[in-house]
Design a protein around this motif. Sequence first.
Motif, mmCIF file in Angstrom:
data_model
loop_
_atom_site.group_PDB
_atom_site.id
_atom_site.type_symbol
_atom_site.label_atom_id
_atom_site.label_comp_id
_atom_site.label_asym_id
_atom_site.label_seq_id
_atom_site.Cartn_x
_atom_site.Cartn_y
_atom_site.Cartn_z
ATOM 1 N N LEU A 57 0.964 -1.244 0.017
ATOM 2 C CA LEU A 57 0.036 0.070 0.135
ATOM 3 C C LEU A 57 0.725 1.190 0.096
ATOM 4 C CD1 LEU A 57 -3.007 0.993 0.103
ATOM 5 C CD2 LEU A 57 -2.803 0.935 2.411
ATOM 6 N N LEU A 58 1.920 1.259 0.859
ATOM 7 C CA LEU A 58 3.009 2.366 0.952
ATOM 8 C C LEU A 58 3.645 2.664 -0.514
ATOM 9 C CD1 LEU A 58 3.608 4.923 2.548
ATOM 10 C CD2 LEU A 58 5.336 3.424 3.522
ATOM 11 N N VAL A 59 4.041 1.505 -1.072
ATOM 12 C CA VAL A 59 4.760 1.436 -2.067
ATOM 13 C C VAL A 59 4.011 1.795 -3.156
ATOM 14 C CG1 VAL A 59 5.890 0.049 -3.991
ATOM 15 C CG2 VAL A 59 6.187 -0.511 -1.598
ATOM 16 N N GLU A 60 2.722 1.527 -3.398
ATOM 17 C CA GLU A 60 1.863 2.143 -4.463
ATOM 18 C C GLU A 60 1.735 3.562 -4.178
ATOM 19 O OE1 GLU A 60 -2.367 1.154 -6.537
ATOM 20 O OE2 GLU A 60 -1.592 -0.368 -5.584
ATOM 21 N N GLY A 61 1.150 3.884 -2.972
ATOM 22 C CA GLY A 61 0.762 5.354 -2.504
ATOM 23 C C GLY A 61 1.990 6.369 -3.015
ATOM 24 N N VAL A 62 3.076 6.076 -3.106
ATOM 25 C CA VAL A 62 4.359 6.898 -3.508
ATOM 26 C C VAL A 62 3.877 7.453 -4.784
ATOM 27 C CG1 VAL A 62 6.695 7.118 -4.089
ATOM 28 C CG2 VAL A 62 6.083 5.969 -2.115
ATOM 29 N N GLY A 67 -5.756 2.530 -1.700
ATOM 30 C CA GLY A 67 -6.031 2.203 -0.344
ATOM 31 C C GLY A 67 -7.740 2.204 -0.151
ATOM 32 N N TYR A 68 -8.277 1.587 0.590
ATOM 33 C CA TYR A 68 -9.547 1.808 0.844
ATOM 34 C C TYR A 68 -10.011 1.598 2.404
ATOM 35 C CZ TYR A 68 -9.943 0.980 -4.114
ATOM 36 O OH TYR A 68 -9.946 1.151 -5.502
ATOM 37 N N GLY A 69 -10.772 2.240 3.005
ATOM 38 C CA GLY A 69 -11.170 1.975 4.468
ATOM 39 C C GLY A 69 -10.309 2.686 5.389
ATOM 40 N N ASP A 70 -9.697 2.008 6.305
ATOM 41 C CA ASP A 70 -9.026 2.410 7.210
ATOM 42 C C ASP A 70 -7.493 3.322 6.973
ATOM 43 O OD1 ASP A 70 -10.844 1.281 8.916
ATOM 44 O OD2 ASP A 70 -9.536 -0.244 9.733
ATOM 45 N N VAL A 71 -6.904 2.778 5.752
ATOM 46 C CA VAL A 71 -5.734 3.654 5.394
ATOM 47 C C VAL A 71 -5.713 3.840 3.799
ATOM 48 C CG1 VAL A 71 -3.079 3.277 5.044
ATOM 49 C CG2 VAL A 71 -4.281 2.054 6.770
ATOM 50 N N ARG A 72 -5.572 5.161 3.490
ATOM 51 C CA ARG A 72 -5.662 5.646 1.996
ATOM 52 C C ARG A 72 -4.326 6.297 2.037
ATOM 53 N NH1 ARG A 72 -10.117 9.059 1.739
ATOM 54 N NH2 ARG A 72 -10.324 8.796 4.278
ATOM 55 N N ILE A 73 -3.894 6.434 0.789
ATOM 56 C CA ILE A 73 -2.528 7.086 0.812
ATOM 57 C C ILE A 73 -2.298 7.645 -0.924
ATOM 58 C CG2 ILE A 73 0.117 6.872 0.546
ATOM 59 C CD1 ILE A 73 -0.545 4.461 2.494
ATOM 60 N N TRP A 74 -2.040 8.826 -0.992
ATOM 61 C CA TRP A 74 -1.812 9.350 -2.200
ATOM 62 C C TRP A 74 -0.771 10.604 -2.232
ATOM 63 C CZ3 TRP A 74 -5.416 10.505 1.350
ATOM 64 C CH2 TRP A 74 -5.719 11.773 1.702
ATOM 65 N N VAL A 83 4.456 15.891 -1.119
ATOM 66 C CA VAL A 83 4.055 15.247 0.184
ATOM 67 C C VAL A 83 3.205 13.996 -0.259
ATOM 68 C CG1 VAL A 83 4.238 16.832 1.278
ATOM 69 C CG2 VAL A 83 1.966 16.535 0.463
ATOM 70 N N ILE A 84 3.414 12.946 0.730
ATOM 71 C CA ILE A 84 2.231 11.866 0.470
ATOM 72 C C ILE A 84 1.410 12.073 1.533
ATOM 73 C CG2 ILE A 84 2.192 9.166 0.644
ATOM 74 C CD1 ILE A 84 4.939 9.274 -0.340
ATOM 75 N N CYS A 85 -0.187 12.130 1.406
ATOM 76 C CA CYS A 85 -1.021 12.176 2.125
ATOM 77 C C CYS A 85 -1.472 10.654 2.765
ATOM 78 C CB CYS A 85 -2.203 12.866 1.641
ATOM 79 S SG CYS A 85 -1.831 14.660 1.333
ATOM 80 N N VAL A 86 -1.719 10.627 4.072
ATOM 81 C CA VAL A 86 -2.154 9.449 4.622
ATOM 82 C C VAL A 86 -3.067 9.553 5.298
ATOM 83 C CG1 VAL A 86 -1.216 7.251 6.090
ATOM 84 C CG2 VAL A 86 0.389 8.532 4.583
ATOM 85 N N ALA A 87 -4.115 9.355 5.119
ATOM 86 C CA ALA A 87 -5.579 9.115 5.800
ATOM 87 C C ALA A 87 -5.799 8.045 6.407
ATOM 88 C CB ALA A 87 -6.915 9.582 4.936
ATOM 89 N N LEU A 88 -6.052 8.032 7.674
ATOM 90 C CA LEU A 88 -6.030 7.053 8.626
ATOM 91 C C LEU A 88 -7.629 7.120 9.398
ATOM 92 C CD1 LEU A 88 -2.511 6.826 10.527
ATOM 93 C CD2 LEU A 88 -3.568 5.628 8.753
ATOM 94 N N THR A 89 -8.332 6.167 9.560
ATOM 95 C CA THR A 89 -9.605 6.146 10.176
ATOM 96 C C THR A 89 -9.594 5.025 10.922
ATOM 97 O OG1 THR A 89 -10.472 6.861 7.988
ATOM 98 C CG2 THR A 89 -12.000 5.722 9.895
ATOM 99 N N SER A 90 -10.139 5.244 12.333
ATOM 100 C CA SER A 90 -10.293 4.207 13.302
ATOM 101 C C SER A 90 -11.693 4.661 13.975
ATOM 102 C CB SER A 90 -8.971 4.273 14.388
ATOM 103 O OG SER A 90 -9.048 5.202 15.207
ATOM 104 N N ASP A 92 -11.570 5.559 17.050
ATOM 105 C CA ASP A 92 -11.294 6.655 17.850
ATOM 106 C C ASP A 92 -11.116 7.832 17.152
ATOM 107 O OD1 ASP A 92 -11.062 4.757 20.131
ATOM 108 O OD2 ASP A 92 -8.741 4.395 19.589
ATOM 109 N N GLY A 93 -11.378 7.859 15.805
ATOM 110 C CA GLY A 93 -11.128 9.275 15.029
ATOM 111 C C GLY A 93 -10.396 8.890 13.813
ATOM 112 N N ASN A 94 -10.309 10.191 13.177
ATOM 113 C CA ASN A 94 -9.687 10.203 11.572
ATOM 114 C C ASN A 94 -8.561 11.188 11.752
ATOM 115 O OD1 ASN A 94 -11.854 8.755 10.638
ATOM 116 N ND2 ASN A 94 -13.138 10.629 10.722
ATOM 117 N N ALA A 95 -7.556 10.800 11.060
ATOM 118 C CA ALA A 95 -6.304 11.788 11.008
ATOM 119 C C ALA A 95 -5.830 11.626 9.479
ATOM 120 C CB ALA A 95 -4.986 11.118 11.836
ATOM 121 N N LEU A 96 -5.440 12.957 9.339
ATOM 122 C CA LEU A 96 -4.976 13.206 8.052
ATOM 123 C C LEU A 96 -3.455 13.835 7.909
ATOM 124 C CD1 LEU A 96 -4.871 13.251 4.941
ATOM 125 C CD2 LEU A 96 -5.787 15.815 5.302
ATOM 126 N N LEU A 97 -2.302 13.008 7.488
ATOM 127 C CA LEU A 97 -1.015 13.211 7.685
ATOM 128 C C LEU A 97 -0.383 13.610 6.311
ATOM 129 C CD1 LEU A 97 -0.774 10.248 10.146
ATOM 130 C CD2 LEU A 97 -0.321 12.470 10.633
#
Length: 160
Positions: A57-62, A67-74, A83-90, A92-97
């Motif tokens: 997922l990280l190799v392709e996201g570069v 990604g779908y669901g909990d981890v999305r990368i672009w 930059v590479i954006c990483v969206a995490l969903t759990s 407990d909440g969501n985060a965009l990095l």
Amino acid sequence: MMNIVERELELKLVLSPERSIPVPARLTYRTDDPYAVHIAFHISSDSPVHWTFARELLVEGVFRPCGYGDVRIWPTKIENRSVICVALTSPDGNALLEVPSAAVAAWVERTLRVVPPGTESDRLGIDEALAELLAPLPADDLWLSDPWSADESPSQDGEA
């Protein structure tokens, strides 16, 4: 032999389009877990927050959104920075990095040199574990042998 590829980074946690905060993080790749990458976020808590997801997922996201669901990368550009954006969903909440592209691409390249794509299963030792599991034990000979020896076979007419 297990190898570890690590990289300390400073990510940006995006709070709004105008505001983000720095978050120190550590990327970790271990050859004993060859399909996964691990990220530990060092936030203001007693212990880091850990995420694990597929290295693929990280190799392709570069290169492209994935990604779908909990981890999305672009990949993207923000203020002329790659930059590479990483969206995490759990639960407990969501985060965009935002992660620096060059640093992540270089780290991913190191993991690919340590364990090339398609060779991950060789690191798991599945064939050796199956061979050990299926190997006959000395006691198996007792179960597989004929319980009636030639001189102790039961008589054919029912007499002892």
